[in-house]
Design an enzyme around this catalytic site. Structure first.
Site, short mmCIF file in Angstrom:
data_model
loop_
_atom_site.label_atom_id
_atom_site.label_comp_id
_atom_site.label_asym_id
_atom_site.label_seq_id
_atom_site.Cartn_x
_atom_site.Cartn_y
_atom_site.Cartn_z
N CYS A 1 0.81 -1.23 0.00
CA CYS A 1 0.00 0.00 0.00
C CYS A 1 0.84 1.27 0.00
O CYS A 1 0.80 2.03 -0.96
CB CYS A 1 -0.91 0.01 1.22
N1 LIG Z 1 -2.92 -6.13 2.08
C1 LIG Z 1 -3.27 -4.99 2.66
O1 LIG Z 1 -2.85 -4.68 3.78
C2 LIG Z 1 -4.22 -4.02 1.97
C3 LIG Z 1 -4.78 -2.99 2.74
C4 LIG Z 1 -5.65 -2.11 2.14
C5 LIG Z 1 -5.94 -2.24 0.78
N2 LIG Z 1 -5.37 -3.23 0.04
C6 LIG Z 1 -5.75 -3.31 -1.37
O2 LIG Z 1 -6.67 -4.40 -1.54
C7 LIG Z 1 -6.46 -5.03 -2.80
C8 LIG Z 1 -6.16 -6.51 -2.59
O3 LIG Z 1 -4.96 -6.60 -1.83
P1 LIG Z 1 -4.51 -7.95 -1.12
O4 LIG Z 1 -3.39 -7.57 -0.22
O5 LIG Z 1 -5.69 -8.68 -0.56
O6 LIG Z 1 -3.92 -8.75 -2.38
P2 LIG Z 1 -3.60 -10.31 -2.46
O7 LIG Z 1 -2.62 -10.48 -3.56
O8 LIG Z 1 -3.30 -10.84 -1.09
O9 LIG Z 1 -4.99 -10.95 -2.89
C9 LIG Z 1 -5.58 -10.74 -4.13
C10 LIG Z 1 -6.23 -12.05 -4.56
O10 LIG Z 1 -6.89 -11.82 -5.80
C11 LIG Z 1 -6.73 -12.98 -6.61
N3 LIG Z 1 -6.95 -12.62 -7.99
C12 LIG Z 1 -6.10 -12.05 -8.88
N4 LIG Z 1 -6.71 -11.85 -10.07
C13 LIG Z 1 -7.98 -12.29 -9.92
C14 LIG Z 1 -9.09 -12.35 -10.79
N5 LIG Z 1 -9.03 -11.88 -12.04
N6 LIG Z 1 -10.23 -12.89 -10.32
C15 LIG Z 1 -10.30 -13.36 -9.04
N7 LIG Z 1 -9.29 -13.33 -8.17
C16 LIG Z 1 -8.14 -12.79 -8.61
C17 LIG Z 1 -5.32 -13.46 -6.28
O11 LIG Z 1 -5.15 -14.82 -6.62
C18 LIG Z 1 -5.24 -13.18 -4.78
O12 LIG Z 1 -5.65 -14.30 -4.02
C19 LIG Z 1 -5.33 -4.26 -3.47
O13 LIG Z 1 -5.88 -3.26 -4.27
C20 LIG Z 1 -4.60 -3.62 -2.30
O14 LIG Z 1 -3.93 -2.45 -2.69
C21 LIG Z 1 -4.53 -4.14 0.62
#
Ligand SMILES: NC(=O)c1ccc[n+]([C@@H]2O[C@H](COP(=O)([O-])OP(=O)(O)OC[C@H]3O[C@@H](n4cnc5c(N)ncnc54)[C@H](O)[C@@H]3O)[C@@H](O)[C@H]2O)c1
Length: 432
Positions: free
Chosen positions: A273
């Site tokens: 992030c």
């Molecule tokens: N991790 C954090 O602390 C955090 C905090 C706030 C916001 N975010 C935001 O949230 C979003 C997700 O982050 P995250 O950390 O959970 O990512 P992550 O990589 O842990 O999880 C994303 C998931 O989406 C899946 N994926 C990818 N393409 C896909 C598709 N086309 N269809 C279905 N599933 C699909 C992946 O396999 C993965 O399991 C991002 O935009 C991130 O910036 C993350």
């Protein structure tokens, strides 16, 4: 399905909830809605993740398997790779990755590909909420046209919102259920539907007037953090030059009961992030003719920190009569922050690569990260005891599982980038 019927199903918690993307954000959210009594389907392209969810085996630190497994066994939560499940859902939260390309441009490909799949099975009366962090305008300009193709009208035939995810992995006090949830819809009816939905499972919902406001809220929060970390890192560089202990300065400044909020220096920014999100904003505003100068400057200073740390290690080794070339440097902690297993964008990777480039033999210990295979790094975590015979130890991530007392007793030389050894006085400790 009509607006009233969807409202009724949400209130009765019989609405069939879908979570697309079961990562650090999606899996905890799926668990919260299942705990609130909704039937939840998680959809992810990663078959290993869906298999593990269906086996009740969590791979996200903040979701214990002991919480996940009973929800799966009771039929409240299941996972699939098959998007045709969308046909049977009433709501969808999109939690897919939004990385930056090498050029620091937003990579919308995950949002686009998941929405293409959703659009194939989309039906009247659904609520769709984008949660992935992104630039202001994404929901209205990218997602809405894909879902409106069917000829349905937003705010009447379906409901579309943006709601920024604020989860803070490893934070025991604030988790998905008790972090206030901001939500903004394409229309007032969309916002109202989003608010109703979240208020079933989360403690506090904050409606805002549009999707763009909700998108911008997230970017303000993370830009605020990135810039303040950049400021305090610059203060650390200044204090180092003039021989002042920056940690003592911050602790004393933090006694001011108003108008000051402590941020801490460190080896550089990490995670998915803080190093990334502000560049979504600068990319968007550049198109409107405004250069985001604070963001660029803080990005530059934060990017210097791994180099500063490696210089500190080299100088400390020189002072001890050992050249960095040929020395063994042991890194304590490689995850991007304390007590989590996430290696994404971790400054430890830069520190280790830079040390290797200067000829050091690099080893590491991290109870949360068993292997590191990135670029030229191909390492396995060693027990903490192996720090004792290293020429220098660098504390990059201050995990609480480390035994700092025995580290200080045994290590020859320690560079502490996190003030993990706060209050310990020893000639073997070099602080940031
Ligand atoms: N991790 C954090 O602390 C955090 C905090 C706030 C916001 N975010 C935001 O949230 C979003 C997700 O982050 P995250 O950390 O959970 O990512 P992550 O990589 O842990 O999880 C994303 C998931 O989406 C899946 N994926 C990818 N393409 C896909 C598709 N086309 N269809 C279905 N599933 C699909 C992946 O396999 C993965 O399991 C991002 O935009 C991130 O910036 C993350």
């Amino acid at each position: 399905m009509s607006e009233a019927l969807l409202q009724e199903k949400i209130r009765a918690r019989s609405a069939r909830v879908g979570i697309v993307g079961l990562g650090y954000v999606g899996l905890p959210l799926a668990v919260e809605f299942a705990r609130a009594g909704f039937p939840v389907t998680g959809i992810d392209v990663n078959a290993d993740k869906t298999r593990r969810v269906n086996a009740g085996d969590s791979y996200v630190g903040d979701v214990p398997s002991s919480v996940l497994a009973p929800l799966v066994q009771s039929g409240k939560l299941r996972a699939t790779t098959d998007f045709s499940a969308v046909a049977g859902l009433d709501t969808i939260n999109i939690c897919v990755p939004t990385p930056l390309r090498k050029t620091k441009d937003p990579d919308m490909s995950y949002i686009v590909s998941s929405c293409q799949e959703i659009a194939r099975y989309f039906h009247t009366g659904m609520l769709v909420i984008l949660e992935s962090t992104t630039y202001p305008g994404t929901t209205d300009e990218v997602v809405l046209p894909m879902l409106s193709k069917s000829g349905r009208t937003v705010g009447r035939d379906f409901f579309l919102c943006f709601s920024p995810e604020r989860v803070d992995p490893g934070n025991p006090q604030y988790q998905t259920a008790n972090i206030p949830k901001v939500v903004g819809g394409c229309t007032p009816a969309c916002t109202a539907m989003g608010r109703l939905f979240y208020s079933q499972a989360l403690q506090h919902v904050v409606p805002v007037s549009s999707t763009q406001v909700a998108e911008m809220v997230k970017l303000l929060e993370n830009t605020f953090r990135m810039i303040n970390i950049g400021l305090v890192n610059e203060i650390a560089l200044m204090c180092d030059r003039i021989g002042v202990n920056v940690w003592e300065v911050i602790d004393a400044a933090a006694t001011k009961p108003f108008g000051f909020m402590p941020f801490y220096p460190g080896p550089g920014l990490g995670g998915h992030c803080i190093p990334i999100d502000p560049f979504y904003l600068s990319w968007k505003t550049r198109q409107a003719g405004i250069e985001a100068r604070f963001i660029e400057l803080a990005g530059y200073i934060n990017g210097q920190m791994p180099h500063f740390v490696v210089d500190k290690v080299q100088n400390a080794l020189n002072d001890a009569g050992k050249p960095v070339k040929g020395s063994r440097v042991h890194v304590m902690g490689v995850a991007y922050k304390r007590d989590i297993d996430d290696l994404r964008e971790s400054p430890a990777l830069d520190v280790m690569l830079l040390l290797q480039r200067r000829g050091a033999a690099v080893t590491y210990s991290d109870p949360h990260v068993p292997v590191v295979r990135v670029d030229s790094l191909d390492l396995e975590s060693l027990p903490q005891e192996s720090a004792a015979d290293a020429d220098c130890v660098v504390i990059v991530t201050d995990h609480s599982a480390f035994d700092y007392v025995s580290l200080v007793a045994r290590a020859r030389l320690i560079v502490d980038t996190r003030n993990a050894l706060r209050g310990v006085v020893s000639p073997t400790i070099v602080r940031l």
